[in-house]
Design a protein around this motif. Structure first.
Motif, short mmCIF file in Angstrom:
data_model
loop_
_atom_site.label_atom_id
_atom_site.label_comp_id
_atom_site.label_asym_id
_atom_site.label_seq_id
_atom_site.Cartn_x
_atom_site.Cartn_y
_atom_site.Cartn_z
N ALA A 209 40.50 52.03 45.30
CA ALA A 209 39.86 51.15 46.15
C ALA A 209 40.33 49.78 45.66
O ALA A 209 40.43 48.91 46.62
CB ALA A 209 38.33 51.47 46.12
N ILE A 210 40.25 49.38 44.51
CA ILE A 210 40.65 48.26 43.78
C ILE A 210 42.14 47.87 44.21
O ILE A 210 42.58 47.01 44.63
CB ILE A 210 40.41 48.15 42.47
N SER A 222 50.66 35.80 49.06
CA SER A 222 50.15 35.04 48.09
C SER A 222 49.45 36.01 46.99
O SER A 222 48.66 36.96 47.35
CB SER A 222 48.80 34.10 48.42
N PRO A 223 49.62 35.71 45.57
CA PRO A 223 48.95 36.53 44.63
C PRO A 223 47.59 36.32 44.67
O PRO A 223 46.95 35.56 45.08
CB PRO A 223 49.78 36.06 43.21
N THR A 243 46.97 47.47 37.26
CA THR A 243 47.98 46.47 37.35
C THR A 243 49.37 47.08 37.60
O THR A 243 50.28 46.84 38.26
CB THR A 243 47.83 45.57 35.82
N THR A 244 49.66 48.07 36.74
CA THR A 244 50.80 48.85 36.81
C THR A 244 50.96 49.48 38.26
O THR A 244 52.19 49.53 38.94
CB THR A 244 50.85 49.92 35.77
N MET A 245 50.08 50.11 38.68
CA MET A 245 50.03 50.64 40.05
C MET A 245 50.44 49.62 41.10
O MET A 245 51.35 49.66 42.05
CB MET A 245 48.91 51.53 40.42
N THR A 246 49.72 48.48 40.97
CA THR A 246 50.00 47.49 41.97
C THR A 246 51.34 46.78 41.86
O THR A 246 51.78 46.43 42.97
CB THR A 246 48.81 46.39 42.04
N VAL A 251 52.54 44.92 45.05
CA VAL A 251 51.20 44.01 45.49
C VAL A 251 51.15 43.03 44.52
O VAL A 251 51.40 43.12 43.28
CB VAL A 251 50.12 44.96 45.32
N GLY A 252 50.64 41.76 44.75
CA GLY A 252 50.76 40.65 43.83
C GLY A 252 49.31 40.40 43.08
O GLY A 252 48.60 39.51 43.59
N LEU A 253 49.02 41.45 42.48
CA LEU A 253 47.91 41.28 41.81
C LEU A 253 48.03 40.44 40.29
O LEU A 253 48.78 40.81 39.81
CB LEU A 253 47.19 42.63 41.37
N ALA A 254 47.50 39.25 40.16
CA ALA A 254 47.66 38.35 39.40
C ALA A 254 46.79 38.64 38.25
O ALA A 254 47.15 38.18 36.83
CB ALA A 254 47.57 36.84 39.82
N GLY A 255 45.63 39.43 38.27
CA GLY A 255 44.51 39.81 37.15
C GLY A 255 43.44 40.16 37.72
O GLY A 255 43.12 40.27 38.88
N LEU A 256 42.69 40.68 36.79
CA LEU A 256 41.39 41.08 37.30
C LEU A 256 40.41 40.97 35.98
O LEU A 256 40.42 41.32 34.64
CB LEU A 256 41.54 42.95 37.27
#
Length: 327
Positions: A209-210, A222-223, A243-246, A251-256
């Motif tokens: 889901a994330i 946009s990230p 992070t790896t999957m995105t 997918v532009g995931l810049a952090g969690l």
């Protein structure tokens, strides 16, 4: 404040029952996200408190779901409310998630066979037999098992054989025959669970889901940085997996970042939305939907939600004009 071009989105969930997806307290899992400035989220929380006027120190979705506060709930979700156009909900129908994950494990990726089997389900095989199959599939996939490690394999394939005895359409029979022939994969999966802790439990809907949430908010290019309520499931190792999957999916995931919900009003608003969405979707799934509330929820529902029930999805799925990513 996030850097220019970086979207910061706050998230929370509702309906987590661990790995017990077929016999837990809830039948829907909802992951909600909101993109609001902190001060706007704080104003929304204060407005809700002013309207409800409960002495509770911490407000939850249940406050808004009470009939006497319906006007507040409708205001929150309405086009005139503070989150319209700035929020998203990824829904997971738990029993379909179990079937989808079991079919994916045994037959390979692709939801087609899972949808075929799931939609036949109760109508073809009857309530009792279908419940037993779902419970067996849940046990097959569970990481934790108090009995013999391979016992869930025996139970699951016994249930598959029982379903194969019932008259069913060609498509359903084909899926069941393929499942029956896939026992070596099930044996290998159960044997692998004994090798050590599982990084990504197959039955946990939070992690995918994330990933879906990050994909939604970064779809325009946009990230996005996610600010999420603290969860025991979100260990550093699992955040690294996300992070790896995105990254692999483009997918532009810049952090969690993990925070305490009570310290971030944006996460509090996401918490409200997750609980509200779970309840409205569950009611719709079980044939007791509230059409005005379902209509208010529709614009927030993600098109990549994991949902197998065709009747309720017709009501929950966003209209065509709501399918594009939120700008």
């Amino acid at each position: 404040m996030p850097a220019d071009g970086l979207r910061e989105v706050a998230c929370d969930e509702s309906g987590s029952d661990g790995e017990n997806l077929t016999g837990g307290n809830t039948d829907v899992f909802a992951h909600a996200s909101v993109r609001l400035p902190v001060e706007h989220a704080a104003a929304a929380v204060q407005e809700i408190r002013d309207r409800i006027r409960s002495p509770a120190e911490e407000y939850k979705a249940n406050h808004l779901l009470r009939e006497k506060h319906r006007a507040v709930l409708e205001w929150l979700l309405s086009p005139a409310g503070p989150i319209h156009g700035h929020a998203h909900v990824h829904l997971t129908e738990k029993t379909f998630f179990v079937v989808d994950r079991a079919v994916d494990l045994l037959l390979g990726p692709g939801s087609g066979p899972a949808v075929t089997l799931f939609r036949a389900g109760r109508g073809v095989f009857g309530d009792e037999r279908w419940r037993e199959f779902l419970a067996a599939a849940n046990q097959l996939l569970r990481v934790r098992n108090d009995g013999e490690p391979q016992a869930p394999v025996e139970v699951f394939f016994r249930e598959v054989d029982a379903l194969r005895q019932a008259p069913a359409g060609t498509g359903v029979s084909d899926v069941l025959d393929r499942l029956a022939a896939a026992r070596p994969r099930a044996d290998a999966y159960r044997a692998g669970l004994g090798d050590g802790p599982t990084l990504v439990p197959v039955l946990n809907p939070l992690l995918p889901a994330i990933v879906a949430t990050a994909a939604h908010w970064s779809a325009s290019g946009s990230p996005v940085r996610l600010v999420h309520d603290r969860q025991n499931m979100l260990t550093p190792e699992r955040i690294a997996w996300i992070t790896t999957m995105t990254r692999r999916a483009g997918v532009g995931l810049a952090g969690l970042e993990l925070v305490e919900a009570r310290r971030d009003p944006r996460v509090q608003v996401a918490d409200f939305l997750a609980g509200i969405a779970r309840k409205i979707a569950s009611d719709e799934l079980n044939g007791r939907g509230d059409p005005p509330l379902t209509a208010l929820l529709r614009p927030y529902v993600g098109t990549t939600s994991v949902w197998g029930d065709e009747r309720s999805w017709v009501s929950l799925a966003p209209a065509d004009e709501d399918r594009s990513p939120v700008p």
